[in-house]
Structure formats: C-alpha cells, structure tokens
Design a protein around this motif. Structure first.
Motif, short mmCIF file in Angstrom:
data_model
loop_
_atom_site.label_atom_id
_atom_site.label_comp_id
_atom_site.label_asym_id
_atom_site.label_seq_id
_atom_site.Cartn_x
_atom_site.Cartn_y
_atom_site.Cartn_z
N PHE A 13 60.32 32.16 54.39
CA PHE A 13 61.02 33.41 54.16
C PHE A 13 62.54 33.21 54.22
O PHE A 13 63.28 33.74 53.38
N LEU A 14 63.01 32.43 55.19
CA LEU A 14 64.44 32.18 55.30
C LEU A 14 64.97 31.40 54.10
O LEU A 14 66.05 31.69 53.58
N MET A 15 64.22 30.41 53.65
CA MET A 15 64.63 29.64 52.48
C MET A 15 64.68 30.53 51.24
O MET A 15 65.62 30.46 50.45
N PHE A 16 63.66 31.36 51.07
CA PHE A 16 63.64 32.27 49.93
C PHE A 16 64.82 33.23 49.98
O PHE A 16 65.48 33.47 48.97
N SER A 17 65.11 33.76 51.15
CA SER A 17 66.24 34.69 51.29
C SER A 17 67.56 34.01 50.98
O SER A 17 68.42 34.58 50.28
N MET A 18 67.75 32.78 51.47
CA MET A 18 68.99 32.07 51.20
C MET A 18 69.14 31.76 49.72
O MET A 18 70.22 31.91 49.16
N LEU A 19 68.06 31.33 49.08
CA LEU A 19 68.13 31.03 47.65
C LEU A 19 68.44 32.29 46.83
O LEU A 19 69.23 32.25 45.89
N LEU A 20 67.82 33.39 47.20
CA LEU A 20 68.08 34.65 46.50
C LEU A 20 69.54 35.07 46.66
O LEU A 20 70.20 35.47 45.71
N PHE A 21 70.04 34.95 47.88
CA PHE A 21 71.42 35.31 48.16
C PHE A 21 72.39 34.42 47.37
O PHE A 21 73.33 34.91 46.74
N MET A 22 72.15 33.12 47.36
CA MET A 22 73.03 32.19 46.64
C MET A 22 72.96 32.41 45.13
O MET A 22 73.97 32.33 44.43
N MET A 23 71.77 32.71 44.62
CA MET A 23 71.61 32.97 43.20
C MET A 23 72.40 34.22 42.80
O MET A 23 73.06 34.24 41.76
N ASN A 24 72.34 35.25 43.63
CA ASN A 24 73.09 36.47 43.34
C ASN A 24 74.59 36.22 43.35
O ASN A 24 75.32 36.77 42.52
N ILE A 25 75.06 35.39 44.26
CA ILE A 25 76.49 35.06 44.30
C ILE A 25 76.89 34.32 43.02
O ILE A 25 77.92 34.61 42.41
N ILE A 27 75.41 34.42 40.07
CA ILE A 27 75.33 35.34 38.92
C ILE A 27 76.54 36.27 38.92
O ILE A 27 77.09 36.59 37.87
N TYR A 28 76.98 36.70 40.10
CA TYR A 28 78.13 37.60 40.18
C TYR A 28 79.41 36.92 39.70
O TYR A 28 80.22 37.53 39.01
N HIS A 29 79.59 35.64 40.04
CA HIS A 29 80.83 34.94 39.71
C HIS A 29 80.79 34.28 38.33
O HIS A 29 81.82 33.80 37.87
N GLU A 30 79.65 34.25 37.67
CA GLU A 30 79.55 33.57 36.37
C GLU A 30 80.44 34.17 35.29
O GLU A 30 81.12 33.43 34.58
N PRO A 31 80.50 35.51 35.11
CA PRO A 31 81.39 36.05 34.06
C PRO A 31 82.85 35.71 34.31
O PRO A 31 83.60 35.47 33.38
N TYR A 32 83.26 35.66 35.58
CA TYR A 32 84.65 35.31 35.91
C TYR A 32 84.95 33.89 35.48
O TYR A 32 85.99 33.61 34.89
N ILE A 33 84.03 32.97 35.73
CA ILE A 33 84.23 31.57 35.36
C ILE A 33 84.24 31.43 33.84
O ILE A 33 85.09 30.75 33.27
#
Length: 51
Positions: A13-25, A27-33
């Motif tokens: 569960f912790l690994m899944f949560s961390m991966l989800l959190f990192m993926m969202n970060i 995706i959020y910064h991709e248009p800026y890059i």
C-alpha cells in the motif's frame, strides 16, 4: 486485541501510494517542461542573423 494486517500488505500500500503521488507530480509538471522546450525552439527559429 486489534487485528493487524500483514506487513507486506502495508508495504504494498505504501509503495502504491508513493508511486501514485510521484506520478501525479510528474503529470502536473509535464506541460511546464514541454512549454519551456517550445519557447526555446521558437527563439532559435526566430533568430535571423544579418551578417
């Protein structure tokens, strides 16, 4: 006495949560890059050197 979940469930569960959190970060910064790269390409194409 409360029931305890197995340790590997918690780790999963912790690994899944961390991966989800990192993926969202990411995706959020991709248009800026991508926006930075597009502006750099535009400035390079717009330069008309007059020698």
């Amino acid at each position: 006495m409360p029931q305890m979940s197995p340790l590997w469930w918690e780790l999963l569960f912790l690994m899944f949560s961390m991966l989800l959190f990192m993926m969202n970060i990411m995706i959020y910064h991709e248009p800026y890059i991508k926006g930075l790269n597009k502006t750099q390409e535009k400035t390079i194409n717009q330069m008309n050197w007059m020698w």
